[in-house]
Design a protein around this motif. Structure first.
Motif, short mmCIF file in Angstrom:
data_model
loop_
_atom_site.label_atom_id
_atom_site.label_comp_id
_atom_site.label_asym_id
_atom_site.label_seq_id
_atom_site.Cartn_x
_atom_site.Cartn_y
_atom_site.Cartn_z
N HIS A 1 37.02 42.50 -104.84
CA HIS A 1 36.58 42.06 -103.52
C HIS A 1 35.49 43.00 -103.03
CE1 HIS A 1 39.80 39.16 -103.12
NE2 HIS A 1 40.62 40.08 -103.61
N THR A 2 34.38 42.44 -102.72
CA THR A 2 33.28 43.27 -102.25
C THR A 2 32.85 42.80 -100.86
OG1 THR A 2 31.64 41.83 -103.28
CG2 THR A 2 32.42 43.69 -104.58
N VAL A 3 32.36 43.73 -100.14
CA VAL A 3 31.82 43.46 -98.81
C VAL A 3 30.33 43.69 -98.89
CG1 VAL A 3 31.86 44.15 -96.40
CG2 VAL A 3 33.96 44.17 -97.71
N SER A 4 29.57 42.78 -98.33
CA SER A 4 28.12 42.91 -98.42
C SER A 4 27.63 44.12 -97.63
CB SER A 4 27.44 41.65 -97.92
OG SER A 4 27.66 41.50 -96.54
N LEU A 5 26.50 44.60 -98.03
CA LEU A 5 25.92 45.77 -97.39
C LEU A 5 25.60 45.51 -95.93
CD1 LEU A 5 24.88 48.64 -97.83
CD2 LEU A 5 22.67 47.66 -98.44
N SER A 6 25.25 44.29 -95.59
CA SER A 6 24.93 43.99 -94.20
C SER A 6 26.17 44.15 -93.30
CB SER A 6 24.35 42.59 -94.07
OG SER A 6 25.29 41.63 -94.49
N TRP A 7 27.34 43.77 -93.80
CA TRP A 7 28.56 43.95 -93.01
C TRP A 7 28.89 45.42 -92.85
CZ3 TRP A 7 30.48 40.73 -89.79
CH2 TRP A 7 30.35 39.35 -90.00
N LEU A 8 28.72 46.20 -93.90
CA LEU A 8 28.98 47.63 -93.81
C LEU A 8 28.04 48.30 -92.83
CD1 LEU A 8 29.67 48.60 -97.51
CD2 LEU A 8 31.29 48.52 -95.62
N LEU A 9 26.77 47.92 -92.87
CA LEU A 9 25.81 48.50 -91.92
C LEU A 9 26.13 48.08 -90.49
CD1 LEU A 9 22.44 48.15 -93.87
CD2 LEU A 9 23.71 50.24 -93.33
N THR A 10 26.55 46.84 -90.30
CA THR A 10 26.91 46.36 -88.96
C THR A 10 28.09 47.14 -88.41
OG1 THR A 10 26.10 44.16 -89.52
CG2 THR A 10 27.55 44.34 -87.62
N VAL A 11 29.12 47.31 -89.23
CA VAL A 11 30.30 48.07 -88.78
C VAL A 11 29.92 49.52 -88.52
CG1 VAL A 11 32.56 48.89 -89.50
CG2 VAL A 11 31.94 46.52 -89.89
N GLY A 12 29.11 50.10 -89.37
CA GLY A 12 28.68 51.47 -89.16
C GLY A 12 27.87 51.65 -87.88
N VAL A 13 26.98 50.73 -87.61
CA VAL A 13 26.17 50.82 -86.39
C VAL A 13 27.05 50.63 -85.15
CG1 VAL A 13 24.37 49.63 -85.07
CG2 VAL A 13 23.98 50.22 -87.44
N LEU A 14 27.98 49.68 -85.20
CA LEU A 14 28.87 49.47 -84.05
C LEU A 14 29.78 50.67 -83.81
CD1 LEU A 14 29.87 45.72 -84.45
CD2 LEU A 14 28.37 46.74 -82.73
N THR A 15 30.22 51.31 -84.88
CA THR A 15 31.03 52.52 -84.72
C THR A 15 30.20 53.65 -84.14
OG1 THR A 15 32.37 51.83 -86.61
CG2 THR A 15 32.53 54.11 -85.95
N LEU A 16 28.97 53.78 -84.57
CA LEU A 16 28.08 54.80 -84.02
C LEU A 16 27.77 54.53 -82.55
CD1 LEU A 16 26.47 57.34 -84.72
CD2 LEU A 16 24.56 55.85 -85.28
N VAL A 17 27.57 53.27 -82.19
CA VAL A 17 27.34 52.91 -80.79
C VAL A 17 28.57 53.24 -79.95
CG1 VAL A 17 27.03 50.91 -79.26
CG2 VAL A 17 25.55 51.21 -81.24
N THR A 18 29.76 53.00 -80.50
CA THR A 18 30.99 53.35 -79.79
C THR A 18 31.07 54.84 -79.52
OG1 THR A 18 32.13 51.50 -80.84
CG2 THR A 18 33.50 53.19 -79.84
#
Length: 125
Positions: free
Chosen positions: A4-21
């Protein structure tokens, strides 16, 4: 076995949202650090940010030794999110409950937030 792989765009989105938090935590706390609602909100959002960072680090780990510390942090912070969210809601809607005579309720929720941290510690041996 299917990987099971997660696309890079989802990882970047989660990372950016965590950084914004995390940036929002700093902004809210530093805007008025003596306000109890700001303190409680910052602590609750910090727990969410730590949980997000730990989940990202655990996902990106290549070996067990890289993923174990991140999973331990995630195991401690993920269950603490629910009491922290309840504590934030109470402090925003009923601020007298976390700073007045009902301060014991805030301390109870604080202990519930710290309970997973104490229970997920590494055993010696």
């Amino acid at each position: 076995m299917i990987a099971h792989t997660v696309s890079l765009s989802w990882l970047l989105t989660v990372g950016v949202l965590t950084l914004v938090t995390f940036i929002l935590v700093l902004y809210v706390y530093l805007s008025n650090p003596r306000q109890p609602a700001n303190q409680v909100y910052s602590l609750g959002a910090l727990i969410f940010a730590i949980s997000g960072f730990a989940a990202l680090l655990a996902y990106r780990a290549n070996t067990t030794s890289q993923g174990l510390p991140a999973l331990m942090v995630w195991a401690a912070s993920a269950p603490a999110c629910a009491p922290a969210l309840l504590w934030v809601i109470l402090s925003l809607f009923k601020p007298q409950w976390v700073s007045g005579r009902m301060r014991w309720m805030g301390w109870l929720l604080f202990i519930l937030c710290l309970l997973p941290v104490g229970l997920s510690g590494q055993r010696g041996g």
